[in-house]
Motif scaffolding. Sequence first.
Motif, PDB file in Angstrom:
ATOM      1  N   VAL A 180       0.831  -1.209   0.000  1.00  0.00           N
ATOM      2  CA  VAL A 180       0.000   0.000   0.000  1.00  0.00           C
ATOM      3  C   VAL A 180       0.865   1.258   0.000  1.00  0.00           C
ATOM      4  O   VAL A 180       0.605   2.222  -0.730  1.00  0.00           O
ATOM      5  N   ILE A 181       1.913   1.244   0.814  1.00  0.00           N
ATOM      6  CA  ILE A 181       2.791   2.409   0.897  1.00  0.00           C
ATOM      7  C   ILE A 181       3.511   2.645  -0.430  1.00  0.00           C
ATOM      8  O   ILE A 181       3.581   3.780  -0.932  1.00  0.00           O
ATOM      9  N   LEU A 182       4.018   1.576  -1.019  1.00  0.00           N
ATOM     10  CA  LEU A 182       4.731   1.704  -2.294  1.00  0.00           C
ATOM     11  C   LEU A 182       3.799   2.168  -3.418  1.00  0.00           C
ATOM     12  O   LEU A 182       4.150   3.051  -4.203  1.00  0.00           O
ATOM     13  N   ARG A 183       2.610   1.573  -3.467  1.00  0.00           N
ATOM     14  CA  ARG A 183       1.698   1.863  -4.583  1.00  0.00           C
ATOM     15  C   ARG A 183       1.047   3.246  -4.495  1.00  0.00           C
ATOM     16  O   ARG A 183       0.994   3.968  -5.491  1.00  0.00           O
ATOM     17  N   PHE A 184       0.582   3.593  -3.306  1.00  0.00           N
ATOM     18  CA  PHE A 184      -0.293   4.749  -3.226  1.00  0.00           C
ATOM     19  C   PHE A 184       0.298   5.956  -2.514  1.00  0.00           C
ATOM     20  O   PHE A 184      -0.268   7.041  -2.571  1.00  0.00           O
ATOM     21  N   PHE A 185       1.453   5.782  -1.878  1.00  0.00           N
ATOM     22  CA  PHE A 185       2.064   6.910  -1.208  1.00  0.00           C
ATOM     23  C   PHE A 185       3.503   7.142  -1.643  1.00  0.00           C
ATOM     24  O   PHE A 185       4.140   8.081  -1.191  1.00  0.00           O
ATOM     25  N   ARG A 186       3.983   6.248  -2.512  1.00  0.00           N
ATOM     26  CA  ARG A 186       5.278   6.466  -3.157  1.00  0.00           C
ATOM     27  C   ARG A 186       5.158   6.430  -4.674  1.00  0.00           C
ATOM     28  O   ARG A 186       6.146   6.468  -5.395  1.00  0.00           O
TER      29      ARG A 186
END
Length: 220
Positions: A180-186
């Motif tokens: 989730v962090i990689l896809r939508f916040f990075r």
Amino acid sequence: MTLIEQAKAGNEAAVQAVLESHKPLLISLARRFPGAGMEDLCQAGYIGLMEALNHYDVTQGVQFITYAVPWVLGEMCKTMKKAIDSTGAVEKRRQIGRRQVLLCAALGREPTIGELARECQMTQEEIIRTMEVARPAQSLEDEENPPVGEALKSEGSMDLERLSVRMALDKLKKEEKQLVILRFFRDRTQKETAQILGKSQAQISRTERRALDQLRQILS
């Protein structure tokens, strides 16, 4: 068999022992929430402990207290928000903000008012009226920032939006949280995320859908 394992097996004495042994933790966490009664917060904390106990997997190699804190804080946060806003108006604005964040992640763009209204089961007019006075949804910090406890500020106040998002993430499995962090916040693509996590793009797609569904349930 450990005390936690006995409690998970349904041993009532073990359950009570687990709850009692974590009472100092509940009191310590409750003191960071101004505006709600200590007794109400501790009762909420016990509910969180029971939820954590029900979901805890002893084979994962994570200490129970580490696993339990997000559940405890989550229940205390709910109690705190009820104390802050007995009418429900503030909570409605927050719910719209959370739905907006999740829709943005799922669609890869900002949702339209119509899409947001359908997601929230409200009319477009209700969305517009509410959003006129709503604050922007809090964006998620990456996983290298301090853990959920950092959302409780040293002065004893708190950022409820930030806390809620970090709570939701901490309830995901490690790989789902990273995705989730990689896809939508990075802003990583599925292909880039697959390479980083050592998975196929198809696996990433399935995990992504599962993680977003879980976040939707947790934040609703």
